[in-house]
Structures are given as structure tokens and as C-alpha cells.
Scaffold this active site. Sequence first.
Site, PDB file in Angstrom:
ATOM      1  CB  CYS A 174      -0.920  -0.005   1.207  1.00 60.08           C
ATOM      2  SG  CYS A 174      -1.861  -1.535   1.428  1.00 60.08           S
ATOM      3  CB  ALA A 234      -0.246   6.077  -2.593  1.00 61.63           C
ATOM      4  N   PRO A 235       1.658   7.675  -0.426  1.00 61.99           N
ATOM      5  CG  PRO A 235       2.304   9.694   0.557  1.00 61.99           C
ATOM      6  CD  PRO A 235       1.661   8.380   0.877  1.00 61.99           C
ATOM      7  N   GLY A 236       4.272   7.358  -1.441  1.00 53.80           N
ATOM      8  CA  GLY A 236       5.525   6.944  -2.039  1.00 53.80           C
ATOM      9  C   GLY A 236       6.789   7.267  -1.266  1.00 53.80           C
ATOM     10  CB  SER A 237       7.525   9.096   1.862  1.00 53.56           C
ATOM     11  OG  SER A 237       6.892  10.288   1.482  1.00 53.56           O
ATOM     12  CE  LYS A 238       5.621   4.152   6.052  1.00 57.79           C
ATOM     13  NZ  LYS A 238       4.581   5.127   5.641  1.00 57.79           N
ATOM     14  CG  ASP A 282      -2.087   3.139  -3.248  1.00 59.04           C
ATOM     15  OD1 ASP A 282      -1.505   3.117  -2.146  1.00 59.04           O
ATOM     16  OD2 ASP A 282      -3.214   3.632  -3.406  1.00 59.04           O
ATOM     17  CB  CYS A 335      -0.140   6.369  10.702  1.00 54.59           C
ATOM     18  SG  CYS A 335      -1.438   6.459   9.457  1.00 54.59           S
TER      19      CYS A 335
END
Length: 836
Positions: free
Chosen positions: A190, A192-196, A222, A335
Site C-alpha cells: 500500500c 502511496a504517496p511513495g515516501s517509503k 496502490d 499510523c
Amino acid sequence: MGGRGKSRTQRKHFRQSSENVWKRSKPDPSSQDPDSTGNLNPTWTPFATQNSAFDEYYKEQGIVPPEDWDAFVAVLRTPLPASFRINACSQFSADLRSQLENDFVQTLQAEVAEGDEAEAIKPLPWYPENLAWHSNFSRMQLRKNQTLERFHEFLKLENEIGNITRQEAVSMVPPLFLNVQPNHFVLDMCAAPGSKTFQLLEIIYQSTKPGSLPDGMVIANDLDVQRCNLLIHQTKRMCTANLIVTNHEAQNFPGCRLVRNHESLEPERHMGQLLFDCILCDVPCSGDGTLRKAPDLWRKWNIGMGNGLHSLQVLIAMRGLSLLKVGGRMVYSTCSMNPIENEAVVAEVLRRCGGSVELVDVSNERPQLLRRPGLKKWKVRDRGVWLCSYKDVPMYRRSAVLPSMFPCGKNCQDLVDSNHKVEMGDDNDKGVCGNSEDGNQAAENPGTYKFTEEVSDLPLERCMRIAPHDQNTGAFFIAVLQKVSALPAIPAPEKTKDGIPKQDGEPENQDIEDSKVLQVESLENTPEEALEVVTVIDNKPNTDVETSHSGACLEEDSEEGQKPLKTESIVKMTPGKRKLQIQGKWRGVDPVFFFRDEVTINSIKDFYGIDERFPFNGQLVTRNIDRGHVKRIYYVSKSVKDVLELNFSVGQQLKIASLGLKMFERQTSREGCSAPCAFRISSEGLPLILPYVTKRILHACPGDFQHLLQYKTIKFADFVDAEFGKKAENLTPGYCVIVLSKGKREPPELVHVEESTIAIGCWKGRASLTVMVTAMDCRELLERLLVRFDTENGSSVHENRPSNNAVDEAQGPNGIDDSEAPNGVDDSEAPGGDNT
């Protein structure tokens, strides 16, 4: 049918997600009251950061000790400080870190409130090599405070370029516990948004030398199309050939299991199933750990948010484990602070997997990261009632409140069989235990039975919960799972519709079952290769289609003369129109084709003198089957190529939204059409291919290199180095590479690329050189070079340093425009590919 319902739940969650919103929209004038003068009085009020249901719920769950409660909620009601991470693979990562340590640390300290001992900015102690930084300024302060403007502009520019990523500090934690290696296949379920995802790619690339690619890869998935486009935009900054972006429900992610009996295929050369060494399972959640970033959640928060996502989270986690290699790691994270979304999901996964999956104790890893152990007991809240056990759940609520939500995860009969103790009593009895002969009777009359609070017998204390007041962050939950053996078999073995047994814990894939092909309405002007291939569906030739067709061949002819593997695509033409609309299996997504036009490939090789060591064969792809109209050619790594071949072999189960590194782009100007080579090297692909380019390379002194970046277009006669200008003028028209020279002497003809090698692409026109780099890239590169020259040797280049805006607005010395250069200088294209 069940899958559709889960899909709606996921999409609803995505639509409700929000960014940092410590600001309110302008109030509606019609709802404002006039003041004493008759003027409308704007009644703006900050977000309410109170929710009695939230306080009651988390106090009862005991996620923090009672003595910590006031500090816990006090921090939750303050804005989240900004944090960011330096891209470890960036050419300028050391320069950026030095600028932070030696410049911004001192200059920003004056902005910290008097008496506050906190540092203005500081590296996160638990992140390696001082590459992640925490500031004591919120995003709102950075936007509004004029004295922080230089720092804010620095963050915006470097983030847009891809040198840094603005990311919540706790969001950086999960990838660090995956132990990713450069040769690993990684799935971000999963993403998005793509930082990881960006962070995972950094780890894979970190030990890779210039001009080479790691053996591993990342698949970032995603469900939501819009969030998928955001993911593509984020990861495009990485300029990687080792990434595939897919668009699937995470709980139904395709297994791509090759079931054909190809006896001549060598197992070591051809993948038979898509399995992963590491999986990041950062599932959709209620998100109450982001209250500091999204304070609007205070008024939206309710108990049902977490309860409603529990089943989906279990399904996604189980699907991830079924795709994980034995010995591999999966990190489950949210989170959210809710144990129903966290410990309850982990406990249910461990129960379903038996002893095949272990919860890893990582308490000794990253010791500087403050974390709290997972809970072993919790309660379920439903419609205003606290439930300690599944036996407490009324019959009419058992479709919504599940056994897996409780610490023991048992249904009523299990509890009766294990002599679960219960005693009948009046409504004033509190927690008295006894024996019940009929567990169902307790469920029908929950008010007359009181149960003891359940305690899990699983080692859930090995999970970690990051509390916001421990390190001035958001809240997060993380569990590290390791697959030690194959998942247990399903009690009643099921088979898919084609008679193939399912994988470990693999649900039926709706995407595979629904693989249908549209008939060809017209074959007029169909490309030859589209007529050569028999469509293969369910591993058999499709006899229902009037004329066989396909989009591309996957031939890598083996020494044994193996026939090429074929792939399915749809060739559709509207009657009366000659323009083809070519689609793959997935509606609205351009198909992927291997680019095998030898004439074009050889012209590119000859024009740029590309060394034979650079692996071309089978690693060039495009999203347009029409060779004459291919606009962009992408380059993929060996690992991505293997996945593509497997995907084609199994009937295009993967819905690929984006992949590969844009390597070559077709010329579009007047001169581009007459240039000896129809394609130029893309800015994104230049760093990878540069070590293998032997022609059309010029070495510029620092002064000329700076002027090119600043003015974009310069006449040959106006270069500081006259000899450089003559060499440029003598080139044939078209694309060329300008390398920043370190010394006064011309280096050898063959470029020796190091980490410090800096090069840009330019267009050689009739009278001038024009930079083929975006204005933002020019500005950032110029800034980096000016800082480097100034710190290394006090170069005079620094004396002519332009302002931020001057770089974008400057004109060439003689007012030359760039009309000679091809149009659309490396602008980012839509994710859909060439057909969009």
C-alpha cells in the site's frame, strides 16, 4: 462479491485521508454575523482538539500509563514539526548534509523561542549517517515566517528535484526494520504517496556504483488510481530502472505463478513465481496517529473507524505473507494507535499461520529509537459498550464484532471448551468469574454475564508502539514478522477455476478469473507483429477470437530453439477510423512492450558510440507498439525484465501503471527531424548510460558550464574557452553531452565516471548550444556547484552567483532563444505512457 465491499472500504479511507491542515478554509460570508458597525465579522476559530470519546477510549485501553496521559494529549494537540530525509543516492548528499550541519544549524537557532533548549534542526539519532533531520518548526511556521524563507525554499527545491524527501519522522521507521539488501525483491503493498517506496529504493541503490544497477527491485502497489499517480510522481524523482508501480487491491495482489509445463525452460534463468524477500505492509488505517498533522481528525474520530478496517487489514497482511519467501521479513505497520488495528491484527495473523511465521524481537535494533512494547490485553468498544470477550458480544452484533478483535481470538464455543470462567450476576457485579454451561446463553443476555479481561498468550510485547510525546513525533505501530516455513495448508484444499491448486494462503484472484479478450473489429493497418502472435488465455490458444493477435513477443530465443513466449493484448479499431487504439488487458492503462527495433537501436548505438558492455538486449521497453510513433524508450533492470517476462507468461496479471527509467526520447524540432539519430538521451537516463558513451562528449570548464546553466543558450563564439566553442561548432547537429571538467587540460576521450562526475545534455544547433535540462534542474545544479566551488577553492564563479529567480529568468548573452532545440525539454509525461 466480498472483494467489492472491501474495495469500497479502502477507497473511502483513501478519499478521507488528508495532509497537514492546520488551517481552515475561508468562512462562508452568509454564516457570519455583522459586528457593531454593520460589517461582517469573520469568526475564524482554530480546530477543536478535544474529543471525549477519544479520551475515554484510549485511557481505557492503556496505551500509555496514567501518569503519561497529560503529556501524551498535550503533544497530540500541537502541530507536527517538519522532518525530511536526504536521498542517500543523490550525487550531492554529502554537500546537502554539510550545508545543514555547517549553515542552517547555526542560522536557524536564532529563531528558536528564548528559553527553549531545543535545537532548531537536528539529525534524527536513530537514522543512519545523519541523513534524516527533524526541525522544531511546523510546516505552517516554515510557510509563514519570513526569516525561515531561505530554509523553506531550500526544502521545496531539493524535494522537487529528489535530493531530499519531506517525510514524517515515524514514517521513516518501518523500512529500517526490513533489512533490505541490494539483491532483494521488495513489495510495498500500500505504497502511496511513495515516501517509503523512495526510501526502499535508496537502500537498494546505496552500495551501487555509477553506471550500474542493483540486482534487486521494488514493486510499489496502490489501489486508488489518483494516489497511484501521486506515487509515480514521487518515485520519478529517484530516476530508477528497478521499480514497477502497480494498481491492485493489496489483499488480492497477483501471485503470478507460472503453471505452464515448459520443460525446456531453465529454472535458474526463468522465474516461475513472483515471491519477495521483503514486504512492507503499511495498511490503510484510521490514521489517528496523524492527529498532529491532520487536526481535522479530532472531530471525525470515532470508534467505528478502527473496527471497520480490522478485517481488511488481516486480509492484506495474510496476502503479504503468502507472497513472502521463506526466510523473508514482512513489516506490518499503521499510523493508528488503536490495538484493534494493531496488536489484534498481528495476533490473528500469527494464529492463522501457526508456527510458520514468527514475531521478531527487534528491541536491540535501532536502540536510539524510543519505542514502547505492544499490548497483551485490550478491550473492544462497540455501540457504547465495552466488551472484554467475544462471549460478551450480542448475537445481532457478531457480524461486525469478530473473535479476531479480542486478545485470545476465540469464538464462544472455543471459550466454553477451554473452561472460560463466567458467573451470572446482577448489573452491579464487576468482573466476577464463574462457570457457564452455555456460552450462547451469555451472548443472548450479555447484561447478566460478566467476564474477565482476556490476555493474549502471544509475544505481542515484541511489537513496537511509538508515542508522540517520547520524541516529539507522530504516533506509529510496527511489527516485524519473519516467515520460517511455508504457510499451513487450507483445511479443505480449494482450486482455482482452471484447476490449479492455490498457493499458501492465496485467495482466488478475481483479476485472473475475469481475463477476457475483446474481438478484433478490424485488422486494417495492424502492425505486422500484432498479427504474428496467437493470443494465449488460461494457457490455451484462444479459439473464440476470429483472428489471433497480440501486442508483443517476449522472445529470448534459447540455445535449444525454444519458441518465444507470447503475450495477450487487445487490438481494437473503431469502424471508419484508421487510427488504432491498442490496449493491454487492463482498461485505461497502456500495455508494456519490449522494444526490439534493431534499426533504431543500432542507430542510437552508432550515434553515441555506446559501448557493447551496456546491456541493451531485452531491457528496452515502450508503451506504444507502433515503431514509427514511439516517443519514449524506457530502460529496465534485469530484475524488472524477469518480472515482465513472467507477467506476460501468466497472462498479464499485473496491472502496470509505470515502470522503468526514461532513457531515450524522440526529437521533435525542425532540426531534430534531420538529425542523424531520431532519439536523444533523457536527463533521467544520462547518469546510467554516461560511462558507456564514447561519442558526442565535450568537456567544459567551470565558467562555461555555469553560463550554460544560467543562460540556457550560448553561441559558439561566446564561450570563455574558445577551443571548447570550436569543438561544439564542429559537431553534427543533435544531442550531445557536456561534462564539467575538473582541470584545465582536456581529459581522455572516454569518460571515467565517478560519484563526483557532473554532466548535462545539450542540443547542438546551427549557431549555439542549448541546455536540455529543465529550469528547476538547472537552478538546483547551479546552486550545488556554487556552494561546492566556494567551499573547495573559493572559485570566482561564486562572485557571479545569481539569485534564485535570476536563473529562471536570465537570457543568453546575445538574446538567443532556444528555437533550434527540440520542444518539450524532458518534461514529465503522463503516467499512462505514449498513447496518452
